[in-house]
Motif scaffolding. Sequence first.
Motif, mmCIF file in Angstrom:
data_model
loop_
_atom_site.group_PDB
_atom_site.id
_atom_site.type_symbol
_atom_site.label_atom_id
_atom_site.label_comp_id
_atom_site.label_asym_id
_atom_site.label_seq_id
_atom_site.Cartn_x
_atom_site.Cartn_y
_atom_site.Cartn_z
ATOM 1 N N GLU A 26 0.710 -1.248 0.115
ATOM 2 C CA GLU A 26 0.019 0.080 -0.133
ATOM 3 C C GLU A 26 1.072 1.248 0.044
ATOM 4 N N TYR A 27 1.806 1.419 0.727
ATOM 5 C CA TYR A 27 2.956 2.199 0.863
ATOM 6 C C TYR A 27 3.291 2.585 -0.449
ATOM 7 N N GLN A 29 2.241 1.872 -3.370
ATOM 8 C CA GLN A 29 0.940 2.506 -4.393
ATOM 9 C C GLN A 29 0.670 3.857 -4.070
ATOM 10 N N LYS A 30 0.700 4.065 -2.645
ATOM 11 C CA LYS A 30 0.555 5.683 -2.216
ATOM 12 C C LYS A 30 1.599 6.533 -2.860
ATOM 13 N N ASN A 31 2.649 5.984 -2.835
ATOM 14 C CA ASN A 31 3.651 6.925 -3.206
ATOM 15 C C ASN A 31 4.195 6.923 -4.624
#
Length: 208
Positions: A26-27, A29-31
């Motif tokens: 998720e990290y 993807q967010k970045n």
Amino acid sequence: MTKGLFITLEGADGSGKTTQMERIIEYFQKNNLPYLVTKEPGGVGVGEKIREILLNHKGPVSSRCEMFLYLADRAQNIDVIVQPAIAEGKMVLCDRHADSTVAYQGYARGLDVEQINMLNNIATAGRKPDLTLLFDVETSVAMQRVGNRAEKDRLESEGAVFHAKVRQGYLAIAQKEPERIKIVDANLSVEEVWTQVKRILDSEINPL
Ligand code: TYD
């Protein structure tokens, strides 16, 4: 193009790696970081077959046979999956890698650690991870978590003495390579563990 990093996750069975892996994805993807996820023993092609033997074979498997199977799978993973993705600038997240063989087959099964280091070097063509997160957990806590699983694989079925040696092995490796290996206290809650992991990722990856 972003610079791809090779990141490995290590720790005892029951250390909570898998849950944290989802957070790391998720990290990425967010970045907006391109990424690829892989694991050892592997999940695709030849690796899938090797994994099946390693985790589920019912007859005797000698320690050296076990070691070579993990190494064979590693060579395939590095050549076919990891290196091409790094070359494309991806973050490669690998669930277990060379340190697992040192901890499990070396420290726990008792094979010679120096020889394993040499063989790991051949299996990886000398490519070391840029960052390794070691999820360190008390053996009793880890075994309790694994004990709750419906079915245990060949390695998970080993006893407390074996798993305590795995943990000591990992800590010994981490002491030798503090630059690469970051120890995460995995006895804590999922949120508390993630706080530690995120702090490490922020400083190592430094996303914009
Ligand atoms: P896996 O189901 O992938 O476990 P986990 O979810 O805990 O990562 O099973 C991998 C098992 O193989 C695990 O018990 C650790 C062991 N192992 C070794 O003994 N040596 C190795 O080199 C590797 C990569 C794994």
